[in-house]
Write a protein that holds these residues in place. Structure first.
Motif, PDB file in Angstrom:
ATOM      1  N   VAL A   9       0.862  -1.175   0.000  1.00  9.77           N
ATOM      2  CA  VAL A   9       0.000   0.000   0.000  1.00  9.77           C
ATOM      3  C   VAL A   9       0.900   1.225   0.000  1.00  9.77           C
ATOM      4  O   VAL A   9       1.719   1.411   0.911  1.00  9.77           O
ATOM      5  N   SER A  10       0.752   2.059  -1.019  1.00 10.47           N
ATOM      6  CA  SER A  10       1.566   3.271  -1.136  1.00 10.47           C
ATOM      7  C   SER A  10       0.791   4.430  -0.525  1.00 10.47           C
ATOM      8  O   SER A  10      -0.194   4.909  -1.087  1.00 10.47           O
ATOM      9  N   PHE A  11       1.242   4.878   0.660  1.00 13.24           N
ATOM     10  CA  PHE A  11       0.576   5.934   1.417  1.00 13.24           C
ATOM     11  C   PHE A  11       1.571   7.079   1.601  1.00 13.24           C
ATOM     12  O   PHE A  11       2.335   7.117   2.555  1.00 13.24           O
ATOM     13  N   GLY A  12       1.546   8.040   0.653  1.00 13.09           N
ATOM     14  CA  GLY A  12       2.540   9.101   0.690  1.00 13.09           C
ATOM     15  C   GLY A  12       3.919   8.532   0.428  1.00 13.09           C
ATOM     16  O   GLY A  12       4.158   7.874  -0.593  1.00 13.09           O
ATOM     17  N   LEU A  13       4.831   8.764   1.355  1.00 13.02           N
ATOM     18  CA  LEU A  13       6.174   8.217   1.257  1.00 13.02           C
ATOM     19  C   LEU A  13       6.305   6.890   1.993  1.00 13.02           C
ATOM     20  O   LEU A  13       7.407   6.343   2.083  1.00 13.02           O
ATOM     21  N   VAL A  14       5.198   6.410   2.540  1.00 13.09           N
ATOM     22  CA  VAL A  14       5.209   5.159   3.305  1.00 13.09           C
ATOM     23  C   VAL A  14       4.723   4.029   2.398  1.00 13.09           C
ATOM     24  O   VAL A  14       3.715   4.161   1.684  1.00 13.09           O
ATOM     25  N   SER A  15       5.446   2.912   2.444  1.00 12.69           N
ATOM     26  CA  SER A  15       5.071   1.711   1.696  1.00 12.69           C
ATOM     27  C   SER A  15       4.813   0.589   2.697  1.00 12.69           C
ATOM     28  O   SER A  15       5.695   0.234   3.488  1.00 12.69           O
ATOM     29  N   ILE A  16       3.608   0.051   2.680  1.00 11.59           N
ATOM     30  CA  ILE A  16       3.188  -0.964   3.651  1.00 11.59           C
ATOM     31  C   ILE A  16       2.983  -2.282   2.902  1.00 11.59           C
ATOM     32  O   ILE A  16       2.078  -2.404   2.061  1.00 11.59           O
ATOM     33  N   ARG A  88       1.763  -4.284  -8.562  1.00 13.39           N
ATOM     34  CA  ARG A  88       2.158  -4.753  -7.240  1.00 13.39           C
ATOM     35  C   ARG A  88       2.043  -3.637  -6.208  1.00 13.39           C
ATOM     36  O   ARG A  88       2.744  -3.659  -5.204  1.00 13.39           O
ATOM     37  N   GLU A  89       1.126  -2.724  -6.465  1.00  9.21           N
ATOM     38  CA  GLU A  89       1.012  -1.594  -5.545  1.00  9.21           C
ATOM     39  C   GLU A  89      -0.427  -1.116  -5.478  1.00  9.21           C
ATOM     40  O   GLU A  89      -1.105  -1.008  -6.501  1.00  9.21           O
ATOM     41  N   ILE A  90      -0.881  -0.849  -4.248  1.00 11.18           N
ATOM     42  CA  ILE A  90      -2.191  -0.231  -4.022  1.00 11.18           C
ATOM     43  C   ILE A  90      -1.919   1.252  -3.767  1.00 11.18           C
ATOM     44  O   ILE A  90      -1.463   1.645  -2.696  1.00 11.18           O
ATOM     45  N   ARG A 120       3.602  -2.534  11.951  1.00  9.12           N
ATOM     46  CA  ARG A 120       3.508  -1.227  12.601  1.00  9.12           C
ATOM     47  C   ARG A 120       2.947  -0.154  11.666  1.00  9.12           C
ATOM     48  O   ARG A 120       1.996   0.546  12.028  1.00  9.12           O
ATOM     49  N   PRO A 121       3.466   0.058  10.461  1.00 12.15           N
ATOM     50  CA  PRO A 121       2.837   1.042   9.572  1.00 12.15           C
ATOM     51  C   PRO A 121       1.413   0.657   9.179  1.00 12.15           C
ATOM     52  O   PRO A 121       0.577   1.532   8.932  1.00 12.15           O
TER      53      PRO A 121
END
Length: 352
Positions: A9-16, A88-90, A120-121
């Motif tokens: 999951v691409s959330f801003g600069l965070v990848s989960i 491979r990315e949401i 955690r993220p």
């Protein structure tokens, strides 16, 4: 459960990192299509419309027919090379209120599980969505198709609802929408009162699938009543193929000289041909009664060639005309010497 997709999951600069699981399953009573006469399963085959041959699954490609009638064929390699960033990315696009999404857009529901050290993220995003009451609008590529998706929180888990694109939603085009239909205030008030009296909190556990229960009861009644039959056994096509290949391999080895024909059992056709041959000689081949010794001697000398001719006839070559000539010559040569005077004495008697 088994995951059907793995990505992030691409959330801003965070990848989960997450794993995707199907959140629903069908509970319908499933039937097989069978032949009503004997209960055999009805099978469907992929057959080419041009040559009529059955097509293996690996030889099937995707074809798109153009407006002018031309056909474009795409293989798996062509589809794999498409520049699809959501493979491979949401990708999170924006956040909206859940009430802004019409349920007609929802298609299928999936669970998201944190993958390894991404717990955690994952929890961070889950709590942030839960506290703000927002729904994340995302894009995801599943089964060679890119879809919109709404991500929300349910029971402490991130849930993803794939959505239809706007051009996939049909517009209702019904004639009564253009008509001016009048409703009396009393009727409207009565309908609203009925709705208020039936209002309550939605609990899906209070409702049952009556059709499925009735179908289950019908099947159980037939089972207890003895109205059942065993599943018919079908021949295994794999065994026949193995036997055929083995027979072909032995035939090739025999033709190349790798095997001895005498070691193999005689074919059914040859045995049948031998069984059909008469055990006694034909009337035309029998010698006169006066020459019994000569017949016996001739039969003993001609036994070997006769046997070979019979084998050749069983293989397809007919040599019947050669049999009486060989036996006639052999009988003349095999006649005893003591019969010669008898023939000389009989000639004067006939002339007299």
């Amino acid at each position: 459960m088994r995951s059907i997709w793995r990505g992030a999951v691409s959330f801003g600069l965070v990848s989960i990192g997450v794993k995707l699981y199907s959140a629903t399953e069908d509970k319908d009573v499933r039937f097989h299509q069978v032949h009503a006469v004997d209960g055999g399963r009805v099978k469907y085959r992929r057959v080419c419309s041009i040559d009529g041959e059955e097509v293996e699954y690996g030889d099937i490609a995707k074809g798109y027919e153009l407006p002018d009638g031309q056909l474009v064929i795409l293989t798996d390699d062509d589809l794999a090379e498409l520049p699809l960033s959501t493979r491979r990315e949401i990708e999170v696009l924006q956040f909206v209120e859940q009430s802004e999404i019409d349920p007609i857009h929802f298609e299928k529901t999936y669970y998201l599980e944190p993958d390894g050290p991404a717990t955690r993220p994952y929890v961070l995003l889950r709590d942030a969505l839960d506290n703000t009451g927002q729904v994340a609008i995302t894009k995801i590529a599943l089964r060679q198709r890119e879809s919109l998706a709404a991500m929300r929180v349910r029971d402490g888990v991130l849930v993803l609802h794939t959505m239809r694109w706007p051009d996939e939603i049909r517009r209702p085009d019904f004639g009564f929408l253009d008509e001016d239909v009048a409703v009396r205030p009393q009727e409207l008030q009565m309908a609203e009162a009925l709705i208020t009296s039936m209002a309550g909190e939605f609990d899906p556990g209070e409702f049952t699938d009556d059709y499925r229960e009735a179908m289950t009861a019908l099947l159980e009644a037939k089972r207890t009543g003895g109205d059942v039959q065993p599943v018919p056994e079908t021949a295994d096509p794999g065994a026949a193929v193995v036997d055929l290949m083995s027979a072909l391999r032995r035939s090739v080895e025999r033709a190349r000289g790798g095997g001895d024909a005498e070691d193999e059992p005689a074919p059914r056709v040859r045995r049948a041909a031998r069984a059909a041959e008469p055990e006694e000689p034909a009337p035309a081949e029998r010698a006169p009664a006066a020459k019994a010794p000569a017949k016996k001697t001739a039969a003993g000398k001609a036994a070997a060639p006769t046997t070979r001719r019979r084998r050749s006839a069983a293989a397809g070559a007919e040599e019947a005309p050669a049999r009486p000539r060989a036996r006639k010559v052999t009988a003349a040569k095999a006649a005893p010497a003591d019969e010669a005077p008898k023939k000389r004495t009989t000639r004067p008697r006939r002339s007299a």
